[in-house]
Scaffold this active site. Structure first.
Site, PDB file in Angstrom:
ATOM      1  N   HIS A  40       0.817  -0.980   0.110  1.00 59.78           N
ATOM      2  CA  HIS A  40       0.020  -0.024  -0.136  1.00 59.78           C
ATOM      3  C   HIS A  40       0.829   1.135   0.043  1.00 59.78           C
ATOM      4  O   HIS A  40       1.913   1.059   0.836  1.00 59.78           O
ATOM      5  CB  HIS A  40      -0.955  -0.159   1.186  1.00 59.78           C
ATOM      6  CG  HIS A  40      -1.856   1.173   1.433  1.00 59.78           C
ATOM      7  ND1 HIS A  40      -1.542   2.278   1.701  1.00 59.78           N
ATOM      8  CD2 HIS A  40      -3.030   1.067   0.917  1.00 59.78           C
ATOM      9  CE1 HIS A  40      -2.846   3.132   1.618  1.00 59.78           C
ATOM     10  NE2 HIS A  40      -3.616   2.435   1.194  1.00 59.78           N
ATOM     11  N   ASP A  42       0.800   4.103   1.396  1.00 65.83           N
ATOM     12  CA  ASP A  42       1.199   4.887   2.815  1.00 65.83           C
ATOM     13  C   ASP A  42       2.159   3.755   3.486  1.00 65.83           C
ATOM     14  O   ASP A  42       3.275   4.253   4.057  1.00 65.83           O
ATOM     15  CB  ASP A  42       0.073   4.888   3.542  1.00 65.83           C
ATOM     16  CG  ASP A  42      -0.710   6.015   2.957  1.00 65.83           C
ATOM     17  OD1 ASP A  42      -0.371   6.885   2.358  1.00 65.83           O
ATOM     18  OD2 ASP A  42      -2.094   6.009   3.229  1.00 65.83           O
ATOM     19  N   LYS A  43       1.891   2.704   3.347  1.00 61.95           N
ATOM     20  CA  LYS A  43       2.692   1.414   3.985  1.00 61.95           C
ATOM     21  C   LYS A  43       4.388   1.500   3.299  1.00 61.95           C
ATOM     22  O   LYS A  43       5.240   1.305   4.078  1.00 61.95           O
ATOM     23  CB  LYS A  43       2.009   0.280   4.048  1.00 61.95           C
ATOM     24  CG  LYS A  43       1.256  -0.151   5.290  1.00 61.95           C
ATOM     25  CD  LYS A  43       2.214  -0.288   6.633  1.00 61.95           C
ATOM     26  CE  LYS A  43       1.392   0.325   7.849  1.00 61.95           C
ATOM     27  NZ  LYS A  43       2.514   1.080   8.755  1.00 61.95           N
ATOM     28  N   GLU A  68      10.342  11.640   6.854  1.00 62.62           N
ATOM     29  CA  GLU A  68       9.156  11.497   6.219  1.00 62.62           C
ATOM     30  C   GLU A  68       9.408  10.937   4.717  1.00 62.62           C
ATOM     31  O   GLU A  68      10.331  11.092   4.170  1.00 62.62           O
ATOM     32  CB  GLU A  68       8.476  12.700   6.287  1.00 62.62           C
ATOM     33  CG  GLU A  68       8.210  13.348   7.640  1.00 62.62           C
ATOM     34  CD  GLU A  68       7.497  12.579   8.657  1.00 62.62           C
ATOM     35  OE1 GLU A  68       6.805  11.770   8.191  1.00 62.62           O
ATOM     36  OE2 GLU A  68       7.560  12.846   9.772  1.00 62.62           O
ATOM     37  N   GLU A  81      14.528  15.745   8.928  1.00 60.03           N
ATOM     38  CA  GLU A  81      15.475  16.260   9.585  1.00 60.03           C
ATOM     39  C   GLU A  81      16.431  15.114  10.184  1.00 60.03           C
ATOM     40  O   GLU A  81      15.607  14.476  10.867  1.00 60.03           O
ATOM     41  CB  GLU A  81      15.000  17.497  10.949  1.00 60.03           C
ATOM     42  CG  GLU A  81      14.407  18.512  10.345  1.00 60.03           C
ATOM     43  CD  GLU A  81      12.797  18.336  10.022  1.00 60.03           C
ATOM     44  OE1 GLU A  81      12.492  18.679   9.027  1.00 60.03           O
ATOM     45  OE2 GLU A  81      12.308  17.306  10.640  1.00 60.03           O
ATOM     46  N   LYS A 203      -5.539  -4.504   0.669  1.00 62.82           N
ATOM     47  CA  LYS A 203      -6.211  -4.125   1.772  1.00 62.82           C
ATOM     48  C   LYS A 203      -7.303  -5.072   2.403  1.00 62.82           C
ATOM     49  O   LYS A 203      -7.704  -5.800   1.621  1.00 62.82           O
ATOM     50  CB  LYS A 203      -7.139  -2.890   1.821  1.00 62.82           C
ATOM     51  CG  LYS A 203      -6.418  -1.499   1.116  1.00 62.82           C
ATOM     52  CD  LYS A 203      -7.395  -0.306   0.810  1.00 62.82           C
ATOM     53  CE  LYS A 203      -7.631   0.469   2.232  1.00 62.82           C
ATOM     54  NZ  LYS A 203      -8.307   1.970   2.047  1.00 62.82           N
ATOM     55  N   PHE A 302      -8.679  -5.230  -9.859  1.00 64.13           N
ATOM     56  CA  PHE A 302      -7.568  -4.267  -9.152  1.00 64.13           C
ATOM     57  C   PHE A 302      -6.182  -4.466  -9.554  1.00 64.13           C
ATOM     58  O   PHE A 302      -5.390  -5.397  -9.076  1.00 64.13           O
ATOM     59  CB  PHE A 302      -7.718  -4.768  -7.547  1.00 64.13           C
ATOM     60  CG  PHE A 302      -6.851  -3.837  -6.713  1.00 64.13           C
ATOM     61  CD1 PHE A 302      -6.186  -2.853  -7.197  1.00 64.13           C
ATOM     62  CD2 PHE A 302      -6.759  -4.128  -5.328  1.00 64.13           C
ATOM     63  CE1 PHE A 302      -5.264  -1.981  -6.435  1.00 64.13           C
ATOM     64  CE2 PHE A 302      -6.170  -3.241  -4.600  1.00 64.13           C
ATOM     65  CZ  PHE A 302      -5.431  -2.120  -4.886  1.00 64.13           C
ATOM     66  N   ASP A 310      -2.792   5.612  -6.003  1.00 63.54           N
ATOM     67  CA  ASP A 310      -3.049   6.454  -4.862  1.00 63.54           C
ATOM     68  C   ASP A 310      -1.614   6.954  -4.392  1.00 63.54           C
ATOM     69  O   ASP A 310      -0.637   6.257  -4.358  1.00 63.54           O
ATOM     70  CB  ASP A 310      -3.862   5.817  -3.770  1.00 63.54           C
ATOM     71  CG  ASP A 310      -5.145   5.447  -4.023  1.00 63.54           C
ATOM     72  OD1 ASP A 310      -5.742   6.308  -4.057  1.00 63.54           O
ATOM     73  OD2 ASP A 310      -5.404   4.279  -4.157  1.00 63.54           O
ATOM     74  N   ALA A 311      -1.621   8.132  -3.983  1.00 68.80           N
ATOM     75  CA  ALA A 311      -0.343   8.806  -3.454  1.00 68.80           C
ATOM     76  C   ALA A 311      -0.213   8.065  -2.164  1.00 68.80           C
ATOM     77  O   ALA A 311      -1.134   7.756  -1.486  1.00 68.80           O
ATOM     78  CB  ALA A 311      -0.680  10.169  -3.301  1.00 68.80           C
ATOM     79  N   ARG A 316       0.166   7.770   7.713  1.00 69.08           N
ATOM     80  CA  ARG A 316      -1.143   7.861   7.582  1.00 69.08           C
ATOM     81  C   ARG A 316      -2.056   6.504   7.960  1.00 69.08           C
ATOM     82  O   ARG A 316      -3.006   6.559   7.848  1.00 69.08           O
ATOM     83  CB  ARG A 316      -1.382   8.096   6.072  1.00 69.08           C
ATOM     84  CG  ARG A 316      -1.241   9.611   5.971  1.00 69.08           C
ATOM     85  CD  ARG A 316      -2.021  10.142   4.324  1.00 69.08           C
ATOM     86  NE  ARG A 316      -1.906   9.423   3.399  1.00 69.08           N
ATOM     87  CZ  ARG A 316      -1.945   9.992   2.164  1.00 69.08           C
ATOM     88  NH1 ARG A 316      -2.422  11.060   1.989  1.00 69.08           N
ATOM     89  NH2 ARG A 316      -1.709   8.943   1.019  1.00 69.08           N
ATOM     90  N   LYS A 317      -1.400   5.580   8.619  1.00 72.44           N
ATOM     91  CA  LYS A 317      -1.971   4.568   9.072  1.00 72.44           C
ATOM     92  C   LYS A 317      -1.559   4.149  10.310  1.00 72.44           C
ATOM     93  O   LYS A 317      -1.351   3.127  10.760  1.00 72.44           O
ATOM     94  CB  LYS A 317      -1.325   3.145   8.080  1.00 72.44           C
ATOM     95  CG  LYS A 317      -1.969   3.663   6.582  1.00 72.44           C
ATOM     96  CD  LYS A 317      -3.472   3.212   6.572  1.00 72.44           C
ATOM     97  CE  LYS A 317      -4.159   3.293   5.097  1.00 72.44           C
ATOM     98  NZ  LYS A 317      -4.023   4.815   4.621  1.00 72.44           N
ATOM     99  N   LYS A 337      11.150   7.715  13.034  1.00 70.02           N
ATOM    100  CA  LYS A 337      11.365   8.505  14.293  1.00 70.02           C
ATOM    101  C   LYS A 337      12.224   7.831  15.215  1.00 70.02           C
ATOM    102  O   LYS A 337      12.186   6.462  15.661  1.00 70.02           O
ATOM    103  CB  LYS A 337      10.322   8.898  15.062  1.00 70.02           C
ATOM    104  CG  LYS A 337       9.182   9.696  14.177  1.00 70.02           C
ATOM    105  CD  LYS A 337       7.958   9.953  14.987  1.00 70.02           C
ATOM    106  CE  LYS A 337       7.084  10.831  14.345  1.00 70.02           C
ATOM    107  NZ  LYS A 337       5.822  11.169  14.973  1.00 70.02           N
ATOM    108  N   LYS A 341      11.922  10.362  20.250  1.00 72.55           N
ATOM    109  CA  LYS A 341      10.646  10.625  19.750  1.00 72.55           C
ATOM    110  C   LYS A 341       9.607   9.785  20.565  1.00 72.55           C
ATOM    111  O   LYS A 341       9.305   8.726  20.138  1.00 72.55           O
ATOM    112  CB  LYS A 341      10.358  10.822  18.096  1.00 72.55           C
ATOM    113  CG  LYS A 341      10.855  11.820  17.553  1.00 72.55           C
ATOM    114  CD  LYS A 341      12.423  11.947  17.492  1.00 72.55           C
ATOM    115  CE  LYS A 341      12.990  12.914  16.490  1.00 72.55           C
ATOM    116  NZ  LYS A 341      14.416  13.079  16.418  1.00 72.55           N
ATOM    117  N   ASP A 343       6.417   9.635  20.458  1.00 71.26           N
ATOM    118  CA  ASP A 343       5.566   9.213  19.849  1.00 71.26           C
ATOM    119  C   ASP A 343       5.603   7.909  19.640  1.00 71.26           C
ATOM    120  O   ASP A 343       4.580   7.110  19.698  1.00 71.26           O
ATOM    121  CB  ASP A 343       5.200   9.943  18.417  1.00 71.26           C
ATOM    122  CG  ASP A 343       4.530  11.354  18.542  1.00 71.26           C
ATOM    123  OD1 ASP A 343       3.891  11.641  19.262  1.00 71.26           O
ATOM    124  OD2 ASP A 343       4.893  12.280  17.675  1.00 71.26           O
TER     125      ASP A 343
END
Length: 481
Positions: A40, A42-43, A68, A81, A203, A302, A310-311, A316-317, A337, A341, A343
């Protein structure tokens, strides 16, 4: 046991505070979780970001990384960074990651059946990286590496959550485990050649009917719905020699769409259900049957997938990365990260905390929250929710105190206890960060946060005994009073 008359009040000793009455309503409900494959868009971006992080840590474990990635069509770009002593070949990192996922062909033609959506050979790889802000560095880690790095501050403010439930052997929600492992199985049978006509993008989504018990715990009753949308080669047309680079065996033709769907059901869905163990020791296959609604590629073909369809963008997941909508989420993404971090690192330690509570028999479900301020080592707050499932004489406050005794959630301490300066992140970037089997390979501890601390000693204690242990501990070195 006879009920206590209303006119008589049961005496409670000061050392054993009365527990709040449990008023959870028994009911059945449906809950759904989704997941995506490593192909995918995003992945894909999450994996590239973590591949960059691993490359930094391999050379310089003290690297500060915030990487990123974005992707569209035949382009992948890293930006962010990074302060590191490592000399990185970003082009090689990007292309190797894309190749490993399985993207090796791209044609700028949306009607083409040859394009997979991205090519590791011809793609454009862009890099926009500079060093970490000196303002952030000065507040977080510069001059704070004494005492074994325990004084290192949190890399940012934020809230992080960890969750665990006793409904599966892995202390994870069944909906999330099943959705995630269906995606992993799709990838495994593609890469093994068993279902060679599958492509990287895909998916999954799973709905389970649950019983909410009177004590607040939840029990899966049946698999209600399974949805799989997976990229594939042109049905009844595509040759294996065309689809699989380097294949020299007996020629094969991709099956029809109907046959593809049957094979996905038998070789992916059924086989995955066999591997998932419920808390009763039986497999999840016992919850599947004629009652299960199946939607395999419900939109039809598909063929065009990946960044061409898709971009993609890192981060985003985040629900797929965690608990599939159960528990809670603080909003911060993980991939790309480094351990300062919080997060990422604090989400890992809260998972270990929640899982330790459940596996230790203190509660059947547990949600743990931590919060931090940038540059401050200690967490600002600790919150524990047990949904009324705390066991014996324990209260949620008791369990909170147990966690304060047994865990050090200072930003630097998390990095040490979970060995987070090691090169082990790219594998976390697809198929979930939690509910994975912990293991050690070449001295590196993978998914160390899934190894629980033994809290069974505290399951039989009362509030007074736990408070006494807390007072005798060094908790004020680790926690805000």
């Amino acid at each position: 046991m006879p009920a206590t008359p209303k006119s008589v009040k049961r005496a409670v000793a000061p050392s054993s505070p009365a527990k709040k009455a449990k008023v959870t309503e028994e009911r059945n409900f449906l809950f759904s979780s989704e997941s995506v494959n490593e192909g995918h868009p995003d992945k894909l971006c999450d994996q590239v970001s973590d591949a960059v992080l691993d490359a930094c840590l391999a050379v310089d474990p003290a690297s500060k990384v915030a990487c990123e990635t974005c992707s569209k069509d035949n382009m992948v770009m890293c930006f962010g960074e990074i302060t590191t002593k490592a000399k990185l070949d970003y082009q090689k990192i990007i292309r190797t990651t894309v190749q490993g996922i399985g993207y090796d062909s791209f044609e700028d033609d949306m009607t083409s059946v040859d394009t997979k959506g991205l090519s590791c050979w011809s793609q454009e790889a862009l890099v926009r990286i500079n060093e970490q802000s000196p303002d952030i560095a000065g507040g977080v880690h510069v001059g704070k590496d004494d005492a074994g790095g325990l004084d290192v501050g949190a890399g940012d403010q934020g809230i992080m959550f960890g969750y665990a439930t006793d409904e599966t052997e892995d202390a994870m929600p069944l909906t999330h485990l099943l959705a995630t492992r269906l995606g992993k199985k799709l990838t495994d049978v593609r890469k093994s050649g068993h279902l060679w006509w599958l492509r990287p993008d895909g998916k999954t989504q799973v709905t389970v009917e649950y019983m909410q018990n009177a004590d607040g715990s939840v029990e899966p009753l049946k698999v209600h719905t399974v949805v799989i949308s997976t990229q594939h080669a042109e049905p009844s047309v595509r040759k294996r020699s065309e689809e699989c680079a380097g294949y020299t065996g007996k020629e094969m033709i991709a099956p029809s769409m109907a046959e593809m769907n049957k094979l996905i059901t038998s070789e992916v869905v059924v086989e995955t259900l066999k591997e998932l163990i419920l808390k009763n020791g039986r497999t999840a296959l016992t919850l599947y049957g004629a009652h299960t609604h199946m939607h395999i590629n419900p939109s039809g073909k598909f063929i065009i997938g990946g960044p061409q369809g898709d971009a993609g963008l890192t981060g985003r997941k985040i629900i797929i990365d965690t608990y599939g909508g159960w528990g809670a989420h603080g909003g911060g993404a993980f991939s790309g990260k480094d351990p300062t971090k919080v997060d990422r690192s604090a989400a890992y330690i809260t998972r270990q905390m929640a899982k330790s509570v459940v596996k230790g028999g203190l509660a059947k479900r547990c949600l743990v929250q931590l919060s931090y301020a940038i540059g401050v080592a200690k967490p600002l707050s600790l919150f524990v929710e047990t949904y009324g499932t705390e066991q014996g004489a324990l209260t949620p406050d008791d369990i909170t105190n147990v966690l304060k005794i047994n865990f050090d959630c200072r930003a630097g301490a998390i990095g040490i206890s979970l060995a987070l300066r090691e090169t082990k992140y790219q594998i976390t970037a697809a198929y979930g960060h939690f509910g994975r089997k912990p293991y050690t390979e070449n001295g590196i501890k993978f998914f160390e946060w899934e190894n629980t601390k033994d809290l069974t000693l505290f399951a039989g204690l009362n509030s007074t005994e736990i408070t006494s242990k807390l007072s005798a501990s060094d908790f004020l070195q680790k926690w805000v009073d």
